[in-house]
Design a protein around this motif. Structure first.
Motif, short mmCIF file in Angstrom:
data_model
loop_
_atom_site.label_atom_id
_atom_site.label_comp_id
_atom_site.label_asym_id
_atom_site.label_seq_id
_atom_site.Cartn_x
_atom_site.Cartn_y
_atom_site.Cartn_z
N VAL A 199 0.98 -1.58 -0.04
CA VAL A 199 -0.16 0.07 -0.24
C VAL A 199 0.64 1.17 -0.22
CG1 VAL A 199 -1.77 1.32 1.63
CG2 VAL A 199 -1.86 -1.57 1.22
N TYR A 200 2.08 1.34 1.54
CA TYR A 200 2.65 2.23 1.45
C TYR A 200 3.63 2.63 -0.58
CZ TYR A 200 1.58 2.26 5.81
OH TYR A 200 0.63 2.39 6.93
N ARG A 201 3.81 1.58 -0.31
CA ARG A 201 5.13 1.67 -1.97
C ARG A 201 4.16 1.83 -3.35
NH1 ARG A 201 8.94 -3.98 -1.37
NH2 ARG A 201 9.94 -2.98 0.72
N MET A 202 2.64 1.69 -3.05
CA MET A 202 2.21 1.77 -4.47
C MET A 202 1.37 3.36 -4.50
SD MET A 202 -0.78 -0.96 -4.83
CE MET A 202 -1.82 -0.96 -5.67
N ALA A 203 1.37 3.73 -3.28
CA ALA A 203 1.52 5.24 -2.97
C ALA A 203 3.17 6.27 -3.63
CB ALA A 203 0.96 6.05 -1.19
N ALA A 204 3.66 6.26 -3.05
CA ALA A 204 4.91 6.39 -2.70
C ALA A 204 5.73 6.42 -4.53
CB ALA A 204 6.33 6.05 -1.81
N HIS A 205 5.42 5.42 -5.12
CA HIS A 205 6.34 5.64 -6.07
C HIS A 205 4.82 6.03 -7.53
CE1 HIS A 205 9.20 1.90 -6.31
NE2 HIS A 205 8.44 1.03 -5.05
N ASN A 206 3.57 6.58 -6.71
CA ASN A 206 3.00 6.59 -8.13
C ASN A 206 3.11 8.23 -7.75
OD1 ASN A 206 1.54 4.71 -9.93
ND2 ASN A 206 1.56 4.00 -8.32
N GLY A 207 3.82 8.70 -6.71
CA GLY A 207 3.97 10.21 -6.71
C GLY A 207 2.28 10.44 -5.89
N GLN A 208 2.01 10.13 -5.00
CA GLN A 208 0.84 10.55 -4.00
C GLN A 208 1.42 10.98 -2.47
OE1 GLN A 208 -2.45 10.34 -5.72
NE2 GLN A 208 -0.89 10.20 -7.13
N PRO A 209 1.43 12.40 -2.12
CA PRO A 209 2.00 12.33 -1.00
C PRO A 209 1.18 12.50 0.76
CG PRO A 209 2.12 14.71 -2.46
CD PRO A 209 1.71 13.77 -3.27
N TYR A 210 0.13 12.62 -0.40
CA TYR A 210 -1.03 12.12 0.97
C TYR A 210 -1.67 10.95 1.00
CZ TYR A 210 -1.12 17.96 0.94
OH TYR A 210 -0.23 18.96 0.69
N MET A 211 -1.94 10.66 1.96
CA MET A 211 -2.66 8.94 2.08
C MET A 211 -4.42 9.06 2.90
SD MET A 211 0.10 6.26 1.80
CE MET A 211 0.64 5.84 3.84
N VAL A 212 -4.46 8.95 2.42
CA VAL A 212 -5.80 8.54 3.05
C VAL A 212 -5.92 7.03 3.38
CG1 VAL A 212 -7.87 8.71 3.85
CG2 VAL A 212 -7.29 10.69 2.66
N LEU A 213 -5.79 6.26 4.76
CA LEU A 213 -5.52 5.09 4.97
C LEU A 213 -6.83 4.58 6.36
CD1 LEU A 213 -2.10 4.91 6.04
CD2 LEU A 213 -3.30 4.00 3.64
N GLY A 214 -6.90 3.00 6.44
CA GLY A 214 -8.45 2.88 6.77
C GLY A 214 -7.74 1.42 7.78
N ALA A 215 -8.77 1.10 8.41
CA ALA A 215 -8.57 0.00 9.56
C ALA A 215 -7.99 -1.58 8.66
CB ALA A 215 -9.48 -0.08 10.39
N MET A 216 -7.50 -1.06 7.96
CA MET A 216 -7.51 -2.49 6.93
C MET A 216 -7.40 -3.94 7.79
SD MET A 216 -3.98 -3.14 4.42
CE MET A 216 -3.83 -4.38 3.60
N GLY A 217 -8.60 -4.48 6.96
CA GLY A 217 -8.59 -5.82 7.46
C GLY A 217 -10.09 -5.99 8.56
#
Length: 282
Positions: A199-217
């Motif tokens: 998840v974190y790598r997908m955001a960073a590799h695609n130049g997304q500096p803001y992340m909105v995450l959640g209670a995964m699973g």
């Protein structure tokens, strides 16, 4: 009209209007990429070295939190067009968790009601491995248009000026894992950690500096919320991810059925992330 009938009407309206929305919002797209395996670690020499910031945990729908993040960044003149990646707490079995038929209110389905996400979750991607060494997989949708409010506001149409384009990261946690004393056994924990890193790598590799995450699973997939929150925090604080994200928000609904919001708030809210990494010597 019954609640189910109302949700059906909303879903049909959303699906009917997606082509027109994407025609109007040219930066929006039905394109997506299926990530079949773990991405390589981030290159430190390309790190943007964002200043330290503090994680925020909010009682909110994920797309609402994303819209709030973009509005706040613009108002603070920090980032006029903030690039936000939203984590979709996904099903690995079928697109949108079967949203078009089930019409449920889980987090993934909630995102589908309000946006152009659903057609980016292409049937050809499903199913993929939920556990095992090849389970770090998912979908990256780079340009999803949010054009409706959240379910708490009956998915009312947003004013055109409030439509937003975000990227969506669709990764599934382990499904109904066997737990030992309320925690993942070692191998399941290893797989979960790789999913979080993806998840974190997908955001960073695609130049997304803001992340909105959640209670995964931590909903239908029955993962242990305390351990998930601890792992999402610990991995985000790893050296690899230092300096890659300008802002991180966890959108976790407070409900009477679980204590996920309180747990994530206690473990993650106010935790400092970011800061410069050491320069790579030539």
């Amino acid at each position: 009209m019954s609640t189910f009938a109302r949700r059906k009407a909303i879903s049909e309206d959303t699906l009917d209007r997606i082509p027109a929305v994407l025609h109007e919002v040219r930066e929006g797209s039905q394109d997506s990429t299926f990530i079949k395996e773990q991405l390589p670690p981030l290159s430190r020499e390309h790190c943007p070295n964002y200043a330290p910031s503090k994680i925020t945990v909010v009682n909110s729908d994920s797309f609402t939190a994303a819209r709030d993040t973009m509005r706040s960044a613009s108002e603070r003149k920090q980032d006029a067009k903030a690039k936000v990646a939203v984590l979709n707490l996904a099903s690995d079995e079928r697109p949108g968790g079967g949203w078009a038929e089930t019409l449920s209110r889980t987090q993934e389905e909630a995102l589908c009601y309000s946006s152009t996400l659903y057609p980016t979750l292409k049937a050809s991607y499903y199913p993929w491995a939920n556990s095992g060494p090849s389970s770090a997989a998912g979908v990256y949708s780079p340009a999803v248009v949010i054009f409706k409010d959240d379910l708490d506001h009956d998915c009312a149409d947003l004013p055109r000026a409030e439509w937003r384009v975000v990227s969506v990261i669709t990764v599934a946690a382990p499904r109904s894992p066997h737990l030992s004393n309320g925690r993942f056994p070692p191998m399941t924990l290893k797989w979960m950690r790789e999913k979080i890193r993806l998840v974190y790598r997908m955001a960073a590799h695609n130049g997304q500096p803001y992340m909105v995450l959640g209670a995964m699973g931590c909903g239908a997939y029955e993962c242990p919320p305390t351990q998930v929150a601890e792992e999402m925090k610990a991995i985000l604080l790893e050296e690899e991810f230092k300096g890659w994200f300008r802002e991180v928000t966890f959108a976790v609904y407070a409900t009477q059925r679980n204590s996920n919001y309180d747990i994530f708030k206690d473990i993650l809210d106010g935790v400092e992330i970011g800061g410069e990494v050491e320069a790579v010597s030539s």
